[in-house]
Design a protein around this motif. Structure first.
Motif, short mmCIF file in Angstrom:
data_model
loop_
_atom_site.label_atom_id
_atom_site.label_comp_id
_atom_site.label_asym_id
_atom_site.label_seq_id
_atom_site.Cartn_x
_atom_site.Cartn_y
_atom_site.Cartn_z
N CYS A 1 0.83 -1.21 0.00
CA CYS A 1 0.00 0.00 0.00
C CYS A 1 0.87 1.26 0.00
CB CYS A 1 -0.92 0.01 1.22
SG CYS A 1 -1.89 1.53 1.31
N VAL B 1 0.14 4.22 0.76
CA VAL B 1 -0.15 5.18 1.83
C VAL B 1 -0.25 4.50 3.19
CG1 VAL B 1 -1.14 7.09 0.54
CG2 VAL B 1 -2.57 5.15 1.09
N VAL C 1 -4.52 -2.39 5.78
CA VAL C 1 -5.58 -2.94 4.93
C VAL C 1 -6.23 -4.17 5.56
CG1 VAL C 1 -6.15 -3.69 2.60
CG2 VAL C 1 -4.22 -2.17 2.96
N CYS D 1 -7.00 6.07 1.64
CA CYS D 1 -6.86 5.19 0.47
C CYS D 1 -6.97 6.01 -0.82
CB CYS D 1 -7.95 4.13 0.52
SG CYS D 1 -8.07 3.18 -1.00
N ILE D 2 -6.06 5.76 -1.76
CA ILE D 2 -6.10 6.47 -3.03
C ILE D 2 -6.71 5.60 -4.14
CG2 ILE D 2 -4.16 7.97 -2.45
CD1 ILE D 2 -2.41 6.15 -4.25
N CYS E 1 -5.84 2.74 -5.49
CA CYS E 1 -4.94 2.23 -6.53
C CYS E 1 -5.20 0.77 -6.86
CB CYS E 1 -3.48 2.41 -6.12
SG CYS E 1 -3.00 1.38 -4.71
N GLY E 2 -5.76 0.02 -5.92
CA GLY E 2 -6.08 -1.38 -6.18
C GLY E 2 -4.91 -2.34 -5.98
N CYS F 1 -3.58 -3.44 -3.26
CA CYS F 1 -3.86 -4.43 -2.20
C CYS F 1 -4.70 -5.57 -2.77
CB CYS F 1 -4.58 -3.76 -1.03
SG CYS F 1 -6.03 -2.81 -1.51
S1 SF4 Z 1 -6.37 0.62 -2.82
FE1 SF4 Z 1 -5.36 -0.64 -1.25
S2 SF4 Z 1 -3.16 -0.41 -1.67
FE2 SF4 Z 1 -4.20 1.26 -2.76
S3 SF4 Z 1 -4.17 2.98 -1.33
FE3 SF4 Z 1 -6.09 1.90 -1.01
S4 SF4 Z 1 -5.69 0.49 0.66
FE4 SF4 Z 1 -3.70 1.14 -0.13
#
Ligand code: SF4
Ligand code: SF4
Length: 407
Positions: free
Chosen positions: A341, A343, A347, A371-372, A374-375, A377
């Motif tokens: 992750c 950030v 998770v 959470c940004i 990004c996927g 995780c």
């Molecule tokens: S999608 Fe998952 S890896 Fe991406 S920022 Fe959010 S929690 Fe972190």
């Protein structure tokens, strides 16, 4: 509420792919017989959304309770249906039977000819490359910095990296400056792609998730405060053409998967993905999945009438055998998701509380807001928990709880 600001080092570097297509490969598909446009917040049968009503290209259509949309074609409204979309959001789908040749909205044509920027600010709620253009020209909050976002937001998608290399970018930025009135323009490009004179250039390494706006806002000096708006390069090119008196509601979309090499097509906004795929000879079989966007952040369509919208950059077809099925497995605390992750969201804990429907706790204690999206995780989870879906649903639910609404 916890909101983390520091970035982790993504150990598995995922590079943005090269799809083997270039600007010269763009194929213009003709006008479809029908387009579909969603109106968020509208109600069927009210406002301008009446079956049988004639619409002009570029006409602003109002729903009953504040929803509005630009018609991307000339034609006749043939259905107005209330639907439930992604994450349970309700909207009205307006279907327009296309008449053929464009007859442009008179007010829009006059404003373009007379450089009436006030009218353009009020009227252009969406443009190709920027679905929510009205946010950019609204006055609260004021947008001071416009980022021309020439990086794609998903691996394997090349649309923006190509379109940012098109002729007309400088002219488009000059025109856009008069519409938006922001003090500063920044051009974000992948390394190796040149900039345009007089505009700050930010170069980004082609490693995911470097191209996401959330990452850029935290890493690029001057973008971390408020008042920053992002537009795709096609929005700039739209204004370049507008400066020449041409109103072009075409959108370039990369289509990949389905057993074919990647293709770049230019289609009218509102064209159904099913129509695009059949034009390209792609047959969608039982169990196949059609995704708007890319493999990391894309969203599977619920039916093939879902349209390409103002900011749709890619359509991906996954055959049934390629689809990695999510499972409702139990987290085994392997920690892969936390390590990847960017950030540092916890998770494993977040997904547990989200799975239990404890959305406010997820926001208060487990960094839901950091959470940004990004996927990554989701990508690494060894037991295939659909983590990103849980996160998106959780955010939507937190928003609903805050607004006290159900849809
Ligand atoms: S999608 Fe998952 S890896 Fe991406 S920022 Fe959010 S929690 Fe972190
Ligand atoms: S990757 Fe999946 S199984 Fe491993 S800790 Fe994260 S959520 Fe749990």
């Amino acid at each position: 509420m916890v909101k983390r600001r520091f970035f982790n080092v993504v150990r598995r570097a995922l590079r943005y792919g090269d799809a083997g297509v270039g600007l010269d490969d763009i194929e213009e598909l003709g006008l479809p017989s029908m387009v579909h446009v969603p109106v968020w917040g509208g109600q069927p049968g009210f406002g301008d959304l009446k079956v049988g009503g004639e619409v002009a290209t570029g006409q602003l259509l109002h729903g009953s309770d504040g929803g509005y949309v630009l018609s991307p074609v000339t034609g006749v409204i043939c259905s107005v249906v209330e639907r439930t979309g992604y994450l349970g959001r309700r909207y009205v789908r307006v279907s327009i039977e296309v008449s053929g040749e464009d007859r442009f909205d008179g007010g829009l044509v006059e404003a373009v000819g007379g450089s009436d920027f006030d009218f353009l600010r009020r009227h252009l709620v969406s443009v190709p490359g920027k679905g929510d253009f009205s946010l950019l020209v609204g006055f609260d909050p004021v947008v001071n910095v416009v980022v021309v976002h020439g990086m794609d937001e998903d691996i394997g998608v090349v649309t923006r990296r190509l379109m940012v290399q098109s002729d007309g970018l400088l002219e488009g930025i000059s025109y856009l400056k008069q519409v938006v009135r922001a003090g500063r323009f920044v051009l974000v490009v992948c390394e190796g792609i040149s900039g345009v004179s007089g505009v700050d250039r930010v170069e980004v390494k082609p490693v995911y998730p470097n191209g996401l706006p959330e990452v850029l806002m935290r890493r690029v000096p001057g973008l971390s405060g408020g008042g920053v708006g992002f537009v795709g390069p096609e929005a700039v090119l739209f204004f370049s053409r507008l400066s020449e008196g041409v109103i072009d509601f075409g959108k370039v979309v990369m289509v990949s998967g389905g057993g074919m090499a990647s293709r770049l097509v230019k289609v009218r906004v509102g064209t159904a993905v099913g129509d695009i795929l059949s034009s390209l000879g792609v047959v969608v079989g039982d169990g196949d999945r059609v995704i708007l966007g890319g493999p990391m952040r894309g969203r599977a369509v619920s039916d093939l009438e879902e349209p390409v919208m103002w900011d749709t950059d890619a359509v991906l077809v996954q055959s049934g055998s390629e689809v990695i099925r999510a499972e409702d497995g139990q987290c085994i605390n392997c920690g892969e998701c936390i390590r990847v992750c960017p950030v540092r969201v916890p998770v494993n804990m977040l997904v547990r509380v989200l799975a239990s429907g404890l959305y406010e706790e997820a926001a208060e204690r487990y960094d839901l807001d950091s959470c940004i999206g990004c996927g990554l995780c989701d990508y690494v989870c060894v037991v295939r928990i659909p983590i990103l879906q849980y996160i998106m649903l959780g955010r939507q639910e937190v928003m609903r709880l805050a607004e006290g609404t159900n849809g």
